[in-house]
Design a protein around this motif. Structure first.
Motif, short mmCIF file in Angstrom:
data_model
loop_
_atom_site.label_atom_id
_atom_site.label_comp_id
_atom_site.label_asym_id
_atom_site.label_seq_id
_atom_site.Cartn_x
_atom_site.Cartn_y
_atom_site.Cartn_z
N ARG A 541 -25.20 21.44 30.63
CA ARG A 541 -24.60 22.68 30.12
C ARG A 541 -23.14 22.69 30.53
NH1 ARG A 541 -27.02 26.96 27.89
NH2 ARG A 541 -29.10 26.25 28.47
N CYS A 542 -22.27 23.05 29.61
CA CYS A 542 -20.83 23.00 29.85
C CYS A 542 -20.24 24.40 29.87
CB CYS A 542 -20.14 22.19 28.75
SG CYS A 542 -20.64 20.48 28.66
N ALA A 543 -19.23 24.57 30.69
CA ALA A 543 -18.49 25.83 30.72
C ALA A 543 -17.01 25.52 30.78
CB ALA A 543 -18.91 26.68 31.91
N GLY A 544 -16.24 26.13 29.90
CA GLY A 544 -14.82 25.89 29.88
C GLY A 544 -14.06 26.84 30.77
N ALA A 545 -12.79 26.54 30.90
CA ALA A 545 -11.95 27.39 31.74
C ALA A 545 -11.66 28.72 31.06
CB ALA A 545 -10.64 26.68 32.07
N GLY A 546 -11.78 28.77 29.72
CA GLY A 546 -11.59 30.03 29.01
C GLY A 546 -10.14 30.31 28.70
N PRO A 547 -9.89 31.40 28.04
CA PRO A 547 -8.52 31.71 27.60
C PRO A 547 -7.60 32.09 28.74
CG PRO A 547 -10.03 33.49 27.03
CD PRO A 547 -10.87 32.36 27.53
N ALA A 548 -8.14 32.38 29.90
CA ALA A 548 -7.28 32.80 30.99
C ALA A 548 -6.61 31.64 31.69
CB ALA A 548 -8.09 33.60 32.01
N LYS A 549 -6.94 30.43 31.23
CA LYS A 549 -6.35 29.24 31.86
C LYS A 549 -4.82 29.34 31.81
CE LYS A 549 -5.43 24.59 30.36
NZ LYS A 549 -5.73 23.60 29.34
N GLN A 550 -4.19 28.92 32.87
CA GLN A 550 -2.76 29.01 32.95
C GLN A 550 -2.07 27.99 32.06
OE1 GLN A 550 -1.06 31.36 34.79
NE2 GLN A 550 -3.13 32.19 34.95
N GLY A 551 -0.91 28.29 31.63
CA GLY A 551 -0.12 27.34 30.87
C GLY A 551 -0.39 27.43 29.39
N ALA A 552 0.42 26.70 28.64
CA ALA A 552 0.29 26.70 27.18
C ALA A 552 -0.68 25.61 26.75
CB ALA A 552 1.67 26.46 26.54
N GLY A 553 -0.93 25.56 25.47
CA GLY A 553 -1.76 24.49 24.95
C GLY A 553 -3.17 24.94 24.65
N PRO A 554 -3.95 24.06 24.07
CA PRO A 554 -5.32 24.42 23.69
C PRO A 554 -6.16 24.77 24.91
CG PRO A 554 -4.65 22.34 22.69
CD PRO A 554 -3.61 22.68 23.67
N ARG A 555 -7.18 25.58 24.68
CA ARG A 555 -8.06 26.02 25.75
C ARG A 555 -9.50 25.82 25.34
NH1 ARG A 555 -4.40 31.42 26.68
NH2 ARG A 555 -2.50 30.22 27.08
N THR A 556 -10.32 25.68 26.31
CA THR A 556 -11.75 25.56 26.07
C THR A 556 -12.40 26.92 26.25
OG1 THR A 556 -11.69 23.32 26.98
CG2 THR A 556 -13.86 24.37 26.75
N PRO A 557 -13.22 27.34 25.29
CA PRO A 557 -13.90 28.62 25.46
C PRO A 557 -14.77 28.64 26.71
CG PRO A 557 -14.17 27.80 23.23
CD PRO A 557 -13.55 26.70 24.02
N ARG A 558 -15.03 29.78 27.21
CA ARG A 558 -15.77 29.93 28.44
C ARG A 558 -17.18 29.33 28.32
NH1 ARG A 558 -16.15 34.93 32.40
NH2 ARG A 558 -17.32 33.83 34.02
N ASP A 559 -17.76 29.40 27.14
CA ASP A 559 -19.12 28.85 27.00
C ASP A 559 -19.11 27.37 26.63
OD1 ASP A 559 -19.87 30.29 23.69
OD2 ASP A 559 -18.33 28.88 24.36
N GLY A 560 -17.95 26.72 26.68
CA GLY A 560 -17.88 25.29 26.46
C GLY A 560 -17.99 24.84 25.02
N ASN A 561 -17.98 25.79 24.10
CA ASN A 561 -18.14 25.44 22.70
C ASN A 561 -17.10 24.41 22.27
OD1 ASN A 561 -17.96 25.71 19.69
ND2 ASN A 561 -19.49 27.30 20.05
N GLY A 562 -17.56 23.33 21.68
CA GLY A 562 -16.67 22.27 21.21
C GLY A 562 -16.51 21.11 22.17
#
Lengths: 646, 379
Positions: A541-562
């Motif tokens: 099961r994967c979990a991303g850093a989410g939109p609150a991740k610092q800095g610019a650039g693409p982000r991984t959704p919190r639920d790891g989608n993608g």
């Protein structure tokens, strides 16, 4: 009846051909030399597979060329485990197309207790009930942690519900739900007790402004002549890589609830009867007006903006039934495949900003090999031949094959006929579909949920039947589809019924993926994975850093989608084999599967490496590890939790 | 002026299809049912159409007995093949193969049975078996039964489904050359487009694809019209649409057949006589075309497309008074602004100028320019 197809204009083929064929002048894929004249088929004429209903197809499967040592078994334990849902989908005669398409099912963790709960979309007992009411609610079944269920209160909706999507739409770490229906589109988030509450009724706001008939509540007044939104499959995914989930809304066609078409389309001398094989059947979709899909940008709080104009700029409405998300071109963003009924399917390639452009025709995945648009019901994604490229399967009507395309560095290769899928599936009309390693041998099987739309299919000489058994095929590395026999009367493959939505996930906690089936006008099925011999497995099961991740650039959704996970294992000949999975819940038909990734390791005690490619662009290699575990990965932090599988 | 007239005619003919341009007269009472056709050729033609329209139950119900041993069509290979295909498409695949294997067709018609067997193998995903039969020498440039277009199609299809588009291409190209309007031609064109894409030839792929889509749409319209005709055989409008489609495709003979059938239902159908005029005009029978247009206008004086084309024919034959009469009616009539007869205004202006009526010519020409015309008064 056939009306002109709505194939996309071919004007852009030249440019796309150059994109897809990086080494122009070379053939797309390997073209093996022709084999010697087949010895196995010499002698008497005849087919190598049985004709007739799907049940007999599975029971008389040809002996596999290389028999699998493992046997996938999915035993229906729905009643024993308390999953007593019974679908309602109009009258038995299926006089109106809405009554034939059935409903979806979703697997998600309600309450954060680590097990998978089940939500069923539900319809009404008759088309007329739309006028008289009351409407149906979603039906929620809560798991006790051991794979036994009890019915819980629904969220209090009233409608005719069809499609479901799951994902963390508000970034609070739990899994939310979007429900679509005939006249409904609602976002539901979990409260602190794990109960689904309506966060937004999307058709009661700007999305449907200017469409007073978009929303339909059974029993309530509805503007005459107005066709409600007919939502089919939904997909939550991060289109613009901002870390918030966006929503693809598949829609079907305009159907006036007060005056649906019956018997014929058109008027007077130009009327065309609604017939199939010479028999009178319900009208549609041919001749009815398709509704356009929508792409909604998530704000990260459970609300959405309509981004369709910018993100689906050249969209052609096409009777959408199935939607699946995956990274087609390995560029870390999420693309979308849309299965359309009777018109060309779409392969919507993401430019990284959320803008989706259709390349389906030039990629060779829009229509049949003969150029005919097929029925396009459900979509499955998986890496069948373990080459690291994702493959696609699409289910279709009777008389049409379930199609399967192998992905490659320069597009797709149609493998439908080489696998024998036309022969295997010609008698079937199929809906939900999945490519899953049920038996844990490291190779994917193909499952299709089957059942005809016309009760008239049971009349003589239609070449099919209304009730059909569901089917499972072993695909090996993509050489030939070998039907798995329903050798147990309790197998989910045994009954001859009609299945529509389906979802995959481990409901009993043993690490083996199970299968939940929504059967039209009948009881749901719960295929508990009893494959033998028991295989070593890994669940991730994967979990991303989410939109609150610092800095610019693409982000991984919190639920790891993608996120894409590649598990490296030792092959039989000592080679290194890659098993690729992507985090998604949108797959199949009108349903949402578990987001966890299921790997079968056969007899292996360990894997060589676990690699994760996050949508943010980050890549992690987490090294070797033992089989038989459930892992939780968090972007940037590696494996944060391990749990032995039962 | 004649060249301009011809150009105007061409534009009008295209614009005349596929919708009915004239108000529909009240349908006549249904004619008595025609005597049933019983010749083998007629039966085969009927069965072929039933299969194409997915109405094949009669082939199964009555056809199996007729093509089996002792049946009146047992030696007609094409009849056997059609019945076998109906069985196959209706889930009776094993019976279809049995029928083909047991068939004893005449030598002249054996090829239909052989090709149907190959088709069935392909639909059963037995691609190698079909290729072995059709192309015993895998490197041969022509298949078995090369005189039949379908043989080329089947080889091409089998190669495509095997994942070998380069080998499929020459066979598919030959098929669409031999049978450009075949109901499987759109499929062949699509496969050619896909093969061209895989070969990296985007321009060729686009061309094939465009043709595939155009022809596919034409076939789709054709199928709907045929269904409508079957559903309402006493209605002239669907049959008119059928004739228009054949006219669009350039098959004048088939267009005429449908128009004659239409006149059997509605002898004075104005739109039908207009289309007949177009058939005759394209055949070069201008006198016959003019008479057909006369008949159209007798039934519907407002059928301006017929009046336009009659005027152009009259101009070409030097019957200037006749032409002028029609052109003035058009230019001053209810449809004067219809873009399809824009050219009529120019023709009238030029005719008047040639007659020395300069002021009238200038007035007509000014009107032509107002309506968007941009050709000069003097050709």
């Amino acid at each position: 009846m056939r009306l002109p197809s709505t194939l996309p204009a071919p004007a852009g083929l030249a440019a796309v051909a150059l994109v897809l064929c990086a080494a122009c002048g070379e053939p797309l894929a390997e073209e093996p030399p022709p084999p010697p004249a087949s010895a196995g088929t010499a002698g008497t004429a005849g087919t190598s597979g049985a004709s007739g209903p799907a049940g007999s197809l599975a029971a008389t499967a040809a002996a596999p060329a290389t028999a699998s040592a493992r046997h996938p078994r999915l035993i229906d334990e729905a009643r024993a485990r308390g999953l007593d849902h019974h679908n309602r989908s109009g009258g038995p005669e299926k006089a109106i197309v809405l009554e034939a398409n059935g409903a979806g099912v979703a697997l998600l963790d309600l309450g954060g207790d680590g097990d998978l709960d089940v939500v069923f979309a539900q319809g009404l007992a008759s088309f007329e009930a739309l006028g008289s009411g009351p409407g149906a609610d979603l039906e929620v079944y809560v798991n006790d942690g051991e794979g036994r269920f009890r019915r819980a209160a629904g969220p209090g909706l009233s409608g005719w519900w069809t499609g479901l999507a799951t994902g963390d739409v508000d970034g609070d770490g739990d899994c939310d739900l979007v429900a679509g229906g005939y006249g409904g589109l609602v976002v539901l988030t979990q409260d602190e007790d794990g109960v689904l509450r309506v966060a937004a009724d999307l058709l009661d706001g700007p999305l449907a402004a200017g469409e007073p008939g978009a929303r339909l509540v059974p029993g309530a007044e509805h503007p005459p002549g107005a066709a409600p939104w007919w939502v089919t499959s939904l997909a939550l995914f991060d289109a613009d890589r901002d870390g918030n989930l966006d929503l693809y809304v598949g829609r079907y066609l305009e159907l006036d609830p007060r005056d649906p078409p019956r018997g014929s389309l058109g008027e007077g001398a130009l009327a065309v009867p609604c017939r199939w094989r010479g028999h009178e059947v319900f009208c549609g979709p041919h001749g009815l007006v398709p509704q356009s899909d929508r792409l909604l940008r998530g704000r990260g709080d459970g609300t959405f903006d309509d981004a369709s104009a910018a993100w689906l700029p050249d969209h052609v409405p096409g009777y959408t039934l199935g939607v699946a998300t995956f990274d087609f071109d390995d560029d870390r963003d999420t693309d979308v495949y849309v299965a359309n009924d009777s018109v060309a399917n779409l392969l919507l390639v993401n430019d990284g900003s959320g803008r989706l452009v259709d390349v389906g025709y030039s990629a060779g995945v829009a229509v049949s090999m003969d150029g005919a648009p097929l029925a396009g019901m459900g979509v499955a994604v998986g890496d069948v031949n373990r080459d690291g490229h994702l493959d696609l399967a699409v289910t279709n009507f009777s008389g049409e094959p379930t199609q399967l395309w192998l992905g490659g560095p320069r597009g797709f290769q149609d493998r439908t006929h080489r696998l024998g899928l036309l022969r295997e599936t010609r008698a079937l009309l199929s809906w939900g579909t999945h490519m899953v390693d049920f038996d844990g041998d490291g190779f994917l099987e193909l499952f299709t949920a089957n059942g005809h739309v016309y009760p008239q299919a049971d009349l003589p000489d239609t070449g099919t039947s209304y009730g059909q058994a569901d089917t499972l095929w072993e695909l090996g590395a993509g050489e030939e589809a070998r039907a798995v026999a329903a050798d147990d009367p309790a197998s989910v493959l045994a009954p001859v019924t009609g299945t529509r939505g389906s979802a995959v996930g481990d409901v009993d906690g043993d690490g083996a993926p199970d299968l939940v089936l929504d059967r039209i006008d009948g009881p749901a099925a719960l295929g508990i994975n009893r494959s033998t011999p028991a295989a070593r497995r890994l669940v991730v099961r994967c979990a991303g850093a989410g939109p609150a991740k610092q800095g610019a650039g693409p982000r991984t959704p919190r639920d790891g989608n993608g996120a894409r996970v590649t598990l490296l294992v030792q092959g039989e000949a000592g080679e290194v084999v890659s098993l690729v999975r992507e985090v998604r819940t949108a797959v199949g038909y009108q349903s949402a599967s578990d987001a966890a990734l299921y790997f079968g390791l056969a007899d292996r005690d360990a894997y060589l490496d676990l690699q994760v490619a996050w949508p943010s662009g980050a890549t992690e290699s987490l090294g070797p590890g033992p089989a038989g575990e459930r892992l939780t990965l968090v972007e940037g932090r590696g494996i944060v939790a391990r749990e032995a599988l039962r | 002026m004649i060249a301009a007239a011809r150009a105007a005619l061409a534009a009008l003919a295209l614009a005349g299809a596929p919708q009915d341009p004239a108000p529909r007269p009240a349908p006549p009472p249904a004619p008595p049912a025609p005597a049933p056709e019983t010749s083998p050729a007629a039966t085969i033609a009927e069965w072929r159409e039933l299969l194409e329209l997915d109405l094949a139950q009669p082939l199964i119900d009555e056809g199996v007995a007729r093509v089996s041993a002792g049946g009146d069509l047992a030696e007609q290979g094409e009849a056997v093949a059609l019945v076998a295909r109906a069985l196959f498409e209706h889930g009776r695949e094993a019976e279809a193969f049995e029928l083909l294997d047991a068939a004893r067709p005449s030598e002249a018609t054996r090829v239909f049975v052989d090709l149907e067997r190959a088709r069935a193998w392909i639909e059963d995903d037995e691609l190698d078996r079909a290729l072995t039969f059709l192309l015993p020498d895998r490197d041969a440039a022509a298949p078995r039964a090369a005189e039949r277009p379908e043989s080329w199609l089947f080889v091409g299809r089998a190669w495509m489904r095997r994942g070998e588009p380069a080998r499929a291409t020459p066979f598919l190209e030959r098929f669409v050359t031999l049978a450009p309007l075949h109901d499987e031609a759109p499929a062949a064109l699509h496969m050619l487009a896909q093969a061209a894409l895989r070969a990296g030839d985007g321009a060729r792929a686009t061309a094939w694809s465009r043709r595939a889509q155009e022809l596919g749409r034409w076939h789709a319209y054709l199928r709907v019209r045929r269904l409508q005709v079957r559903e309402q055989p006493a209605e002239p409008l669907p049959r008119l649409g059928l004739a228009q489609l054949w006219l669009q495709a350039g098959d004048l003979d088939r267009a005429e057949v449908e128009l004659r059938r239409l006149f059997a239902i509605a002898p004075d159908y104005p739109a039908g006589w207009f289309q007949m005029g177009e058939v005759l005009r394209k055949r070069g029978d201008l006198a016959g075309a003019a008479r057909a247009f006369d008949r159209a206008l007798a039934g519907d004086p407002e059928l301006f497309v017929a009046r336009h084309n009659r005027a152009v024919i009259a101009l070409g034959e030097g019957r200037l008074d006749d032409a002028r009469r029609d052109l003035e009616l058009l230019a001053d009539g209810a449809h004067a602004d219809d873009p399809r007869i824009l050219g009529a205004h120019l023709l009238l202006a030029r005719l008047l100028a040639a007659a020395g009526e300069e002021a009238a010519a200038a007035e007509r020409y000014a009107r032509y320019r107002e309506l968007g015309g941009d050709e000069p008064l003097a050709p």
